[in-house]
Design a protein around this motif. Sequence first.
Motif: not given
Lengths: 205, 205
Positions: A18-36
Amino acid sequence: MNFSSKLLEDAVAEFAKLPGVGQKTALRLVLHMLNRDKEEVQKFSSTISKLRNEIQFCQTCHNIADQAVCEICSSHKRDHGLICVVEDTRDVMAIENTNQYNGVYHVLGGLISPMDGIGPADLQVDTLVERLKDVQVKEIIFALSATMEGDTTIFYLHKRLKQFNINISTIARGIAFGGELEYVDEITLGRSIVTRVPYENSLSG
Amino acid sequence: MNFSSKLLEDAVAEFAKLPGVGQKTALRLVLHMLNRDKEEVQKFSSTISKLRNEIQFCQTCHNIADQAVCEICSSHKRDHGLICVVEDTRDVMAIENTNQYNGVYHVLGGLISPMDGIGPADLQVDTLVERLKDVQVKEIIFALSATMEGDTTIFYLHKRLKQFNINISTIARGIAFGGELEYVDEITLGRSIVTRVPYENSLSG
């Protein structure tokens, strides 16, 4: 990065596209998904997939729509003799939010940009010319960004549209409302002196 | 915002639920999705959905894994007598990247934080205590953030683990390598004077 799971790695890679999303941000978003909840994540993924598969573009103005003809183009309350030419759907939303415009739109889908390899053929230019042949169009308004690409696009379109007996205008450029003179950039300030308007005309609000 | 399409509105709402993503960023991401091939968007949505449905947590260390027991816990090359207690999978990744640690992990899944309503029962504390009863564990290393929550968690765990005859340590705190003294905050600098180490011990690298 050193992932403990291939599933995790794949998901991070997808988000990182996604535009403007690096590896670290991506990991944060994915871990958020896992908590939902599973249902919420399912809804997220199916909404995105549904959007891409079912979205349509209005046959007339080429704006994003749910039907073959968008609500604005099919409305009898709008002035179909007035067409506002914009770059993309965000500009339609911005202008609609002003509640100052009652005409219809034409969404180009981009701006002419030789640097990015985008020419008139990549945009909805021919369909705009077609629209003008048809009906009772009285005026075209260019509402494009005040950038090199925007100016190039206006210049090109103006040449193409000269053949029709139609008023062509662009949205006003100048200092923004609430703008303090000392902070305005020189080009904007210089042009707004050159293109000054009679005082009576400035009282439109 | 004034969306021209319900599908678009739904997708923006879903993206806007992500942490740190507002309405405008969400719209930008969704429009980016619309510009991509259908197959790519399908892959994005199915990867996220697959992750949430198939992800597992290692039965031993509770790190994210593809199998019931993660690669680190099932490896014979690691020292199973040394357990490093961390907050989440990102910390495991960070420590693995250093190539300085050969033990195993225990992922708490968070830190004790009364303000956020997170107590020991919400974390993998009981399972840690269970692990210590079992085997040949010689040492526990706390590698938690140097925050109020991290310190509270260490304090609590230390009390719970005192009953076992195990060495308990925390990762060293002090000024970072490459850090210039004048820019170090007072608490860190003050503590690193109080907890000074003999010169010979500081030459571990």
